[in-house]
Design a protein around this motif. Structure first.
Motif, mmCIF file in Angstrom:
data_model
loop_
_atom_site.group_PDB
_atom_site.id
_atom_site.type_symbol
_atom_site.label_atom_id
_atom_site.label_comp_id
_atom_site.label_asym_id
_atom_site.label_seq_id
_atom_site.Cartn_x
_atom_site.Cartn_y
_atom_site.Cartn_z
ATOM 1 N N ALA A 272 9.745 -20.611 2.863
ATOM 2 C CA ALA A 272 9.297 -19.473 3.667
ATOM 3 C C ALA A 272 9.588 -18.183 2.919
ATOM 4 N N ARG A 273 10.723 -18.197 2.240
ATOM 5 C CA ARG A 273 11.162 -17.039 1.486
ATOM 6 C C ARG A 273 10.157 -16.715 0.375
ATOM 7 N N TYR A 274 9.691 -17.763 -0.311
ATOM 8 C CA TYR A 274 8.761 -17.520 -1.418
ATOM 9 C C TYR A 274 7.375 -17.162 -0.893
ATOM 10 N N THR A 275 6.793 -18.097 -0.142
ATOM 11 C CA THR A 275 5.404 -17.895 0.235
ATOM 12 C C THR A 275 5.248 -16.693 1.144
ATOM 13 N N PHE A 276 6.026 -16.671 2.217
ATOM 14 C CA PHE A 276 5.860 -15.639 3.226
ATOM 15 C C PHE A 276 6.605 -14.366 2.836
ATOM 16 N N GLY A 277 7.836 -14.543 2.400
ATOM 17 C CA GLY A 277 8.664 -13.391 2.053
ATOM 18 C C GLY A 277 8.045 -12.589 0.930
ATOM 19 N N ILE A 278 7.631 -13.298 -0.116
ATOM 20 C CA ILE A 278 7.054 -12.569 -1.250
ATOM 21 C C ILE A 278 5.727 -11.952 -0.860
ATOM 22 N N ALA A 279 4.998 -12.614 0.042
ATOM 23 C CA ALA A 279 3.741 -12.029 0.510
ATOM 24 C C ALA A 279 4.031 -10.680 1.170
ATOM 25 N N ILE A 280 5.092 -10.641 1.988
ATOM 26 C CA ILE A 280 5.433 -9.378 2.656
ATOM 27 C C ILE A 280 5.786 -8.309 1.619
ATOM 28 N N ILE A 281 6.569 -8.732 0.624
ATOM 29 C CA ILE A 281 6.960 -7.762 -0.401
ATOM 30 C C ILE A 281 5.738 -7.238 -1.152
ATOM 31 N N THR A 282 4.836 -8.158 -1.516
ATOM 32 C CA THR A 282 3.657 -7.686 -2.244
ATOM 33 C C THR A 282 2.843 -6.731 -1.397
ATOM 34 N N VAL A 283 2.718 -7.041 -0.113
ATOM 35 C CA VAL A 283 1.918 -6.163 0.743
ATOM 36 C C VAL A 283 2.584 -4.797 0.851
ATOM 37 N N LEU A 284 3.910 -4.788 1.014
ATOM 38 C CA LEU A 284 4.604 -3.500 1.104
ATOM 39 C C LEU A 284 4.412 -2.705 -0.179
ATOM 40 N N GLY A 285 4.554 -3.415 -1.300
ATOM 41 C CA GLY A 285 4.376 -2.749 -2.592
ATOM 42 C C GLY A 285 2.990 -2.152 -2.700
ATOM 43 N N ALA A 286 1.985 -2.983 -2.359
ATOM 44 C CA ALA A 286 0.603 -2.520 -2.474
ATOM 45 C C ALA A 286 0.354 -1.365 -1.510
ATOM 46 N N LEU A 287 0.999 -1.440 -0.336
ATOM 47 C CA LEU A 287 0.814 -0.401 0.675
ATOM 48 C C LEU A 287 1.332 0.942 0.159
ATOM 49 N N ILE A 288 2.527 0.890 -0.429
ATOM 50 C CA ILE A 288 3.117 2.143 -0.915
ATOM 51 C C ILE A 288 2.273 2.736 -2.038
ATOM 52 N N MET A 289 1.905 1.865 -2.993
ATOM 53 C CA MET A 289 1.066 2.360 -4.085
ATOM 54 C C MET A 289 -0.268 2.859 -3.539
ATOM 55 N N GLY A 290 -0.805 2.107 -2.578
ATOM 56 C CA GLY A 290 -2.102 2.463 -2.012
ATOM 57 C C GLY A 290 -2.045 3.799 -1.297
ATOM 58 N N LEU A 291 -0.930 4.014 -0.605
ATOM 59 C CA LEU A 291 -0.754 5.266 0.130
ATOM 60 C C LEU A 291 -0.763 6.444 -0.846
ATOM 61 N N LEU A 292 -0.058 6.234 -1.947
ATOM 62 C CA LEU A 292 0.048 7.279 -2.959
ATOM 63 C C LEU A 292 -1.327 7.605 -3.535
ATOM 64 N N LEU A 293 -1.980 6.546 -4.053
ATOM 65 C CA LEU A 293 -3.274 6.751 -4.701
ATOM 66 C C LEU A 293 -4.328 7.180 -3.688
ATOM 67 N N GLY A 294 -4.296 6.547 -2.503
ATOM 68 C CA GLY A 294 -5.298 6.839 -1.484
ATOM 69 C C GLY A 294 -5.197 8.287 -1.031
ATOM 70 N N THR A 295 -3.978 8.771 -0.901
ATOM 71 C CA THR A 295 -3.788 10.151 -0.475
ATOM 72 C C THR A 295 -4.321 11.095 -1.533
ATOM 73 N N LEU A 296 -3.950 10.825 -2.780
ATOM 74 C CA LEU A 296 -4.445 11.669 -3.865
ATOM 75 C C LEU A 296 -5.962 11.693 -3.863
ATOM 76 N N ALA A 297 -6.540 10.490 -3.724
ATOM 77 C CA ALA A 297 -7.998 10.390 -3.759
ATOM 78 C C ALA A 297 -8.612 11.065 -2.548
ATOM 79 N N GLY A 298 -7.993 10.838 -1.393
ATOM 80 C CA GLY A 298 -8.562 11.383 -0.167
ATOM 81 C C GLY A 298 -8.494 12.891 -0.121
ATOM 82 N N MET A 299 -7.463 13.459 -0.740
ATOM 83 C CA MET A 299 -7.294 14.901 -0.648
ATOM 84 C C MET A 299 -7.984 15.627 -1.776
ATOM 85 N N SER A 300 -8.447 14.879 -2.794
ATOM 86 C CA SER A 300 -9.161 15.562 -3.880
ATOM 87 C C SER A 300 -10.664 15.448 -3.657
ATOM 88 N N LYS A 301 -11.401 16.300 -4.339
ATOM 89 C CA LYS A 301 -12.857 16.298 -4.165
ATOM 90 C C LYS A 301 -13.530 16.461 -5.515
#
Lengths: 298, 338, 549
Positions: free
Chosen positions: A96-125
Motif C-alpha cells: 500500500a505504501r508503494y503503490t498508493f503512498g507513492i501515487a499520493i506523493i507523485t500527485v502532490l509533487g505534480a500539483l505543486i509544480m503544476g500550481l507554480l507553472l499554471g499560475t505563471l502561465a495563467g497570469m502571463s499573456k
C-alpha cells in the motif's frame, strides 16, 4: 413564512466546505469511497507497524504456503506465502505504501509544480503564453502512461525513476487545468474591483483565486491520483517500475504470474487491492464532482 | 476554413519537428555511443567508422547531424534494431497493423456499446438501471487493465478452456502478410482452410478486444451520459418539451444530435489511450504488435528501436488527434471560432 | 448527412449487437470442434526461446540446438538414446586406424538435401558435403569461416582445429579424417548435435550470389524437416522433408511456438495451443499429472547447474574467497525452493550416472561460520559487494535463476557479502558473459554426448576460456593437463583415474560451485505419441503422431 425564509439563508451562511460535505454525504457510494480511501491512506502510513511478519524475510521452511482458508494453510499467514517463503499478507500491507503512498506523493509533487507553472502561465499573456499553450496541448494528447513509459525508457527502470516519470507525465494536465481556472478567475469583475482597490498580484492570488479554485484542484488531484496509482502498478507489472524484491502491488502480480496455477491468490488479491484503491479514489472524485455541481446550482 | 486547416497543418509540422528533435536527442541521452544508437550497428569496425561518421555528419555540429537524421527519416533509411539487426522501418511496418487492428476493433466496440448505454443511463438519471450502469462504469474505469486481462484468461482459457491465451491466430495456419490486418489477410489468402482460419482468428481476437475495449467503453458511457444530461438542461430542450413533444421525440430530434457532436472529438482522445493500453494488452496476450515490441525493446535496451518506436507512436497519436479535431470542426462550425 | 447522425448510430448499434451475439455464440460453441485438417497434420512445440542461428556449428545454447539440430540436420553418427552407444547415421560404417589417428567414414548414397523455395539440390549427399562442413570450422580461408563471427564454440572448446589435421574425400562416398593425436572423444564429438552436415552445393550457390549470410539464416540440411519461415520471438515453421532418407516425418508441419514465459507455456498446454511443451516448471508437475489431457515425461539427463566465479577478477581470484562463498550457500534450501526436489545435489560437475564420476569427493557443507572465517583469512573480514548474474531464461539445469539468486543474496548477506542481482535479455546476457563482464553467474550445462570430456573441456579448459564459454574464466595448467591426458588414451580405466583427479582438483580450487543435476521433464498432450526425450542434447519430433479421435 419565516421557516421558508430561514432555510436558504441558513444554507448561504454555511461555509462552502460544509455545503460541499452536505451534498457529498448524501451519496452513499461517495462516503463508502471516502472510507475506503482513508483506510488505504492509513495503511500506507502505518503498514510497517501493523504487518505481522517482515515482508522481505525469506522462510525456507514455509514455501508456497496456501492461504489460511485452505486445509494446509496457517492462521499466521492469512494469504499464505510466496515461492520464497515471504508472507503475502505482510507484503500486501506494505505494498500500500508503494503503490498508493507513492501515487499520493507523485500527485502532490505534480500539483505543486503544476500550481507554480499554471499560475505563471495563467497570469502571463501574449506570444509566450500562446506557444506555451500549444506545447501543453501537445503534451496533453499523449496519455500519461505512454509518457511515463517514454521517460522510464530514458531514465531506466526503477521505482524512483517511475515516480519522477509519473510526476512529469501528470504535470501537463495540472498546468493546463490550473492555467484555465486562473485565467477564468482573472476575467471576473470582482478581481478587477479588488485590483482597483489596490491589491497586488499576490493578494489577488491568495485572497481571491485560491479560494475559488481549490475545489477544482481537489477534483483534478483525485483524477490524477487514480491515474497515478494505475500507472505505478502497470509499470511495476511490466517490470519497468518497482523492481524485485519490492512489494509494490503491480510488481507482486508480475512476479506471481509464474505461480498463477499454484497460487492464484498472489495474482488475484494484489489486483483486487489496486482495483479497490483506484475505485475508492474514483468514487470520492465522482462524489466531489456531483456535490460541487449541486452546490453551485443551489 | 482554409485558414483554419492551414493553421492546423502548420501546428502539425511544428509538432513533428519538435518530436523529431526529441527523438534525435535521445541518441545522445541514451547510454552508449551516439553513433551506435543512430546506426543500430552493434559493432562498428575500424574501416566502417570514418565512412559512417561522414554519412551521419558526426564531426559537424548538432544541427547538421539533426538535418542528416531528418533526411534519413524521410528517405526511409532508418537505423537497425540492436537485437535483430534488421531495418527498424520494415520491422515496424510488419507490427503496426496488428496493433491498429486490435485498437480499431476495441474503438468500434467502445462506440457501439458505450454510446447507447450512455444514452440509456441519461434517460432516467435516478432510475435503478441508470445507477447500475454508473456502478459498472465506475468499476470498469477503475480496474487495472493487466489484472482484468489475467482474470479473463484465468476464467475463459484456463478454467473453461474455451479461448486461446496468446497470439493472433493458431500457429499452424500460415497466413501471408498482405495488409497486415489478420481478418482481411485471411480472406485474401488462398488457403483451403479459410473458414476454419477465420473462426480461429476471431477466437484469438475476442479476449484482447474485450480487455482493450473495457476502459474506453466505460469512458464513453460516462461521457455520453454527462453530455446528454447537459444538453437536457439547455433551454431549447425545455422549449421543445414545452411545445408538447414527448421524451422520446425530444431525445431523438434534438438532444441526441447535439450531445453526440463532441463524441467525434473523443475518437482522437480514446485512440491515444487505446495505444497505451494496447501495449499492456499486447504483452499479456503475446500479441505481435508495436506495443509489445516497444516494451521488449526497453527490456533489451534496444536504443535505436526505442527511439524509432517513440517517434512513430507519438506522431501517430498526435496526428490522429489532430485529424479528429479537424473532423469535429468540420461538423461543428461553432468550434472554428476558437 | 447531419440530420440523420443520431438515428444512424442507434440503428447500427442494434444490427451490431445482433451480429456480435451470433458471433459469440458460434465462438463459444466452437470450443470443442472436430479437429480441423491443419491441426491434424501439424505439431506445435512450445519452446522457451528464439534460436540464435540455424547452424548448429555456431552455438552451444540448448534452446537453439533443440530447435534446429534434430529437425533440420543429420550427423555422420548418432548416439543411441537407450545405451549411449554410437550408431550409424549418414555414415553407414567407419574404420579407425591402429594408431587411432585416421578415421574413414563410408556414407550412405540415398540421402537427399531439402528442396525449398530458395534451393533445389541437384545431387544426393556426397563426401564433398562433409568436407565442406568441417572445413568451414577449421580453415580460415574457407568462404564461410568468418560468417556468424567465425566462432565455433563447441569445436573450439574441444580443440578441434588443433586435433584434426585434414578432412578429405577419398571417393564420393568416403571421407577421411586425419588427426594430429589420438583422441578418445573424437567419435562422440562427431555424433553431437553440433556436427550437423551442411550442403556444399548450397554453399557454392550462395558464394555465386554473394549472399553468404543466408547459409545460417535459411538453412539447407538433410533432416526430417525443411525450413519454411522464422519470425524472431514468434515462431519457426518447418515442413516435412518428403525425400527424407529414413521414414518421412509424421507431422506435415512442425511449428516451434516461441513462448519464453513459463506460466504462459503452461497455459498454452492446457488450452491445447501447444502439443509439446519444453521445460514445464517442476513446481507445476503435480498439477499437470492431475489432468487427464496432458502427460509428463521424465528422464534422467546429463546436466549440471552451477554458480561460476569470474576467477580473473579480484577478489574471486583467491581460492579462499571462492570457498567461503561456496560454504555460505544453503544448497538444500535451493534444491527445495528452485528445483522443488526434482534434482540431486551436485558434488562434482559430472553427474553420478557418468562412468567417470568420483564418488569420494567431500560434500560441500552449508557452514556460514566457516565461510566467515575463510573470508577473514582471505582479508575480507567485513565482506564485499558483488554481482550475481542470473540468467533470464529457464533452463533444465536451472529452472529459475532469479529466484536462486534471491535466495543466495539472503545467504550471502549473513557473511557480510552484499550481492546485487543482474539480469539482461538472454542474448545480451550471453554476449556480456562471453566478454566476462560478470563477477559471478548462475548458469549450467547440458551434455551433448555421453563422454565425460563433454563436461570438462567445454566448461573449464583454457581454450574454452579463450572462446568465452568458460564461465569461470578459469585457465589452470594442472587441470588442463589432466583432462588432455585423459583424451590420449582409449583405455577407460586409465581415463577414469585422470578424471577422478580432475574432479578432486576442481573441488579444491572451486572455480565454480556445482549446485544440482536436474531431471529433464517435458509436458505433452495425451493425444500425441512418439515423442521421446533424448538424454544427450536436442529433442527429436519426427515421429510424433497425433491420435485423431
Amino acid at each position: 413564512m419565516a421557516k421558508f425564509r430561514l432555510l436558504p439563508d441558513e444554507q448561504l451562511a454555511r461555509s462552502p466546505v460544509r455545503q460541499l460535505w452536505r451534498e457529498f454525504s448524501r451519496h452513499h457510494s461517495a462516503v463508502a469511497g471516502l472510507l475506503l480511501f482513508i483506510i488505504f491512506f492509513l495503511l500506507a502510513l502505518m503498514s510497517p507497524l501493523i504487518s505481522p511478519h517482515d515482508p522481505y524475510l525469506q522462510n525456507d521452511t514455509l514455501l508456497l504456503l496456501p492461504p489460511s482458508w485452505s486445509e494446509q494453510g496457517l492462521v499466521q499467514y492469512p494469504f499464505g506465502t510466496d515461492d520464497l517463503g515471504r508472507d503475502l499478507f505482510s507484503r500486501l500491507l506494505v505494498g500500500a505504501r508503494y503503490t498508493f503512498g507513492i501515487a499520493i506523493i507523485t500527485v502532490l509533487g505534480a500539483l505543486i509544480m503544476g500550481l507554480l507553472l499554471g499560475t505563471l502561465a495563467g497570469m502571463s499573456k501574449g506570444v509566450k503564453s500562446s506557444i506555451f499553450n500549444h506545447v501543453l496541448d501537445l503534451a496533453l494528447t499523449i496519455p500519461s502512461l505512454l509518457l511515463a513509459i517514454i521517460i522510464v525508457a530514458i531514465l531506466g527502470p526503477g521505482l524512483q525513476n517511475t515516480t519522477w516519470a509519473i510526476m512529469l507525465a501528470l504535470l501537463p494536465q495540472f498546468v493546463h487545468g490550473i492555467r484555465n481556472a486562473i485565467a477564468e478567475q482573472l476575467n471576473q469583475d470582482y478581481v478587477v474591483a479588488y485590483r482597483l482597490d489596490g491589491a497586488n498580484n499576490w493578494q489577488v492570488f491568495s485572497r481571491i483565486i485560491m479560494p475559488n479554485i481549490w475545489e477544482r484542484l481537489t477534483l483534478m488531484a483525485t483524477m490524477a491520483l487514480s491515474t497515478a496509482t494505475l500507472d505505478i502498478a502497470a509499470l511495476g507489472f511490466l517490470g519497468l517500475g518497482a523492481q524485485a524484491p519490492s512489494a509494490e502491488w503491480g510488481a507482486i502480480i508480475g512476479d506471481s504470474l509464474d505461480l498463477i496455477y499454484i497460487a492464484p491468490v498472489s495474482v488475484a488479491v494484489p489486483g483486487l487491492l489496486i482495483f479497490m484503491a483506484v475505485l475508492s479514489v474514483n468514487l470520492v472524485g465522482d462524489g466531489l464532482r456531483n456535490a460541487a455541481k449541486k452546490r453551485r446550482e443551489n | 476554413m482554409i485558414l483554419y486547416l492551414l493553421r492546423r497543418m502548420f501546428l502539425l509540422a511544428f509538432v513533428f519537428i519538435a518530436l523529431s528533435i526529441f527523438a534525435f536527442s535521445l541518441g545522445y541521452l541514451f547510454p552508449g555511443e551516439p553513433l551506435q544508437n543512430f546506426t543500430g550497428l552493434r559493432h562498428i569496425s575500424a574501416e566502417q567508422l570514418p565512412l559512417l561518421q561522414q554519412e551521419y555528419r558526426m564531426e559537424q555540429g548538432y544541427i547538421a547531424q539533426y538535418l542528416a537524421y531528418l533526411g534519413r527519416i524521410f528517405s526511409g533509411n532508418w537505423a537497425l534494431s540492436f537485437s535483430s539487426q534488421q531495418p527498424l522501418l520494415q520491422e515496424m511496418q510488419m507490427l503496426m497493423p496488428a496493433t491498429l487492428e486490435l485498437a480499431s476493433y476495441a474503438l468500434l466496440i467502445s462506440f457501439f456499446i458505450g454510446i447507447p448505454i450512455g444514452i440509456i443511463a441519461a434517460i432516467k438519471p435516478e432510475g435503478t438501471l441508470s445507477k447500475l450502469i454508473s456502478a459498472v462504469a465506475v468499476a470498469g474505469y477503475s480496474i487495472p487493465v493487466f489484472w482484468w486481462a489475467l482474470l479473463l484468461i484465468m476464467l475463459f482459457s484456463l478454467a473453461l478452456g474455451w479461448l486461446p491465451t496468446a497470439g493472433r491466430i493458431g500457429v499452424l495456419y500460415e497466413i501471408n502478410h498482405v495488409t497486415g490486418f489478420m481478418l482481411p489477410d485471411i480472406l485474401l489468402s488462398g488457403t483451403a482452410h479459410r473458414q476454419e482460419a477465420m473462426l480461429n482468428a476471431l477466437r484469438h481476437l475476442l479476449l484482447p478486444t474485450i480487455v482493450l475495449a473495457t476502459f474506453p467503453t466505460t469512458v464513453m458511457i460516462r461521457f455520453t451520459r454527462d453530455a446528454m444530461l447537459d444538453v437536457w438542461e439547455q433551454s431549447y430542450i425545455k422549449t421543445a418539451r414545452a411545445k408538447g413533444l414527448n421524451r422520446g421525440q425530444v431525445l431523438y430530434r434534438h438532444a441526441l444530435r447535439n450531445a453526440l457532436l463532441p463524441v467525434i472529438r473523443q475518437i482522437g482522445l480514446q485512440f491515444s489511450t487505446l495505444i497505451t493500453l494496447a501495449m499492456i494488452t499486447e504483452v499479456i496476450f503475446s500479441w505481435p504488435g508495436i506495443g509489445r515490441w516497444l516494451i521488449d525493446s526497453i527490456y533489451q535496451r534496444n536504443y535505436p528501436a526505442i527511439q524509432a518506436g517513440l517517434l512513430v507512436i507519438s506522431t501517430l497519436v498526435i496526428t490522429v488527434n489532430m485529424l479528429t479535431e479537424i473532423l469535429h470542426t468540420v461538423f461543428n462550425p461553432l468550434a472554428r471560432k476558437r | 448527412m447531419k440530420p440523420n447522425h443520431g438515428h444512424m448510430s442507434l440503428y447500427g448499434f442494434n444490427r451490431c449487437t445482433m451480429s456480435l451475439l451470433v458471433c459469440s455464440i458460434s465462438l463459444l460453441s466452437g470450443c470443442k470442434p472436430p479437429l480441423p485438417d491443419t491441426v491434424r497434420s501439424g505439431l506445435v512445440y512450445c519452446s522457451e526461446g528464439s534460436p540464435e542461428t540455424f547452424n548448429p556449428q555456431l552455438v552451444t545454447s540448448g534452446t537453439t540446438i533443440d530447435a534446429i539440430s534434430q529437425q533440420l540436420y543429420d550427423r555422420l553418427l548418432e548416439i543411441d538414446a537407450d545405451t549411449g552407444e554410437l550408431v550409424p547415421a549418414l555414415a553407414k560404417s567407419w574404420q579407425v586406424s591402429a594408431d587411432g589417428k585416421t578415421y574413414l567414414f563410408t556414407l550412405r548414397d540415398d540421402v537427399q538435401f531439402h528442396q525449398t523455395e530458395y534451393f533445389s539440390p541437384s545431387r544426393p549427399l556426397q563426401a564433398e558435403d562433409v568436407v565442406f562442413t568441417f572445413n568451414r570450422i577449421m580453415q580460415r580461408n574457407h568462404p564461410f569461416h568468418r560468417q556468424g563471427g567465425g566462432n565455433y564454440p563447441f569445436f573450439q572448446s574441444v580443440d578441434w582445429a588443433d586435433l584434426v589435421d585434414s578432412v578429405t574425400a577419398d571417393t564420393p562416398h568416403q571421407v577421411r579424417f586425419k588427426l594430429s593425436r589420438p583422441d578418445s572423444s573424437f567419435l562422440s564429438n562427431i555424433a553431437t548435435d553440433f556436427a550437423a552436415i551442411l550442403s556444399a552445393e548450397y554453399g557454392a550457390l550462395l558464394v555465386k550470389s554473394g549472399q553468404l549470410s543466408r547459409m545460417d539464416s535459411h538453412p539447407i540440411g538433410t533432416g526430417p524437416f525443411r525450413f519454411k519461415e522464422y519470425q524472431k520471438d514468434v515462431l519457426i515453421r518447418y515442413y516435412r522433408h518428403r525425400n527424407y532418407w529414413r521414414e518421412p516425418a509424421k507431422p506435415e508441419q512442425l511449428v516451434f511456438d516461441i513462448v519464453p514465459n513459463n506460466a504462459r507455456r503452461m497455459a498454452k498446454l492446457f488450452t491445447h495451443e501447444c502439443d509439446v511443451v519444453a521445460f514445464p516448471r517442476v513446481a507445476e508437475l503435480g498439477l499437470i499429472s492431475k489432468r487427464p489431457d496432458v502427460d509428463v515425461q521424465e528422464s534422467t539427463s546429463m546436466n549440471i547447474g552451477f554458480w561460476a566465479f569470474n576467477t580473473v577478477k579480484p577478489p574471486f581470484d583467491q581460492v579462499k574467497v571462492r570457498q567461503a562463498l561456496a560454504h555460505a550457500i544453503n544448497r538444500d534450501a535451493i534444491l527445495q525452493a528452485v528445483y522443488f526436489g526434482h534434482a540431486t545435489a551436485a558434488d562434482s560437475v559430472l553427474p553420478p550416472t557418468s562412468w567417470a564420476y568420483n564418488p569420494n569427493l567431500a560434500v560441500q557443507q552449508y557452514d556460514p561460520v566457516k565461510a566467515k572465517a575463510l573470508l577473514t583469512e582471505a582479508g575480507y573480514p567485513d565482506g564485499f559487494s558483488m554481482d550475481i548474474w542470473a540468467m533470464p531464461v529457464q533452463r533444465l539445469y536451472n529452472p529459475n535463476a532469479l529466484k536462486m539468486a534471491e535466495l543466495m543474496q539472503a545467504d550471502l548477506a549473513q557473511i557480510g557479502v552484499r550481492a546485487s542481482i543482474v539480469s539482461y535479455e538472454w542474448n545480451s546476457f550471453r554476449r556480456k558473459l562471453g566478454s566476462y563482464e560478470h563477477d559471478s553467474v548462475l548458469i549450467g550445462w547440458s551434455a551433448d554426448n555421453a563422454d565425460p570430456d563433454n563436461f570438462f573441456r567445454p566448461l573449464l579448459s583454457c581454450s574454452a576460456a579463450l572462446t568465452g564459454s568458460n564461465r569461470a574464466n578459469w585457465c589452470d595448467e594442472t587441470f588442463d593437463n589432466l583432462i588432455s591426458q585423459a583424451l590420449l588414451t582409449a583405455d577407460q580405466k586409465q581415463r577414469r583415474s585422470y578424471y577422478m583427479a580432475a574432479q578432486q582438483y576442481l573441488a579444491e580450487q572451486m572455480p565454480l560451485l556445482s549446485i544440482a543435476h536436474s531431471q529433464r521433464f517435458q509436458a505433452i498432450s495425451s493425444d500425441i505419441k512418439g515423442v521421446r526425450i533424448n538424454p544427450y542434447g536436442g529433442i527429436a519430433l519426427a515421429n510424433a503422431v497425433k491420435d485423431v479421435k
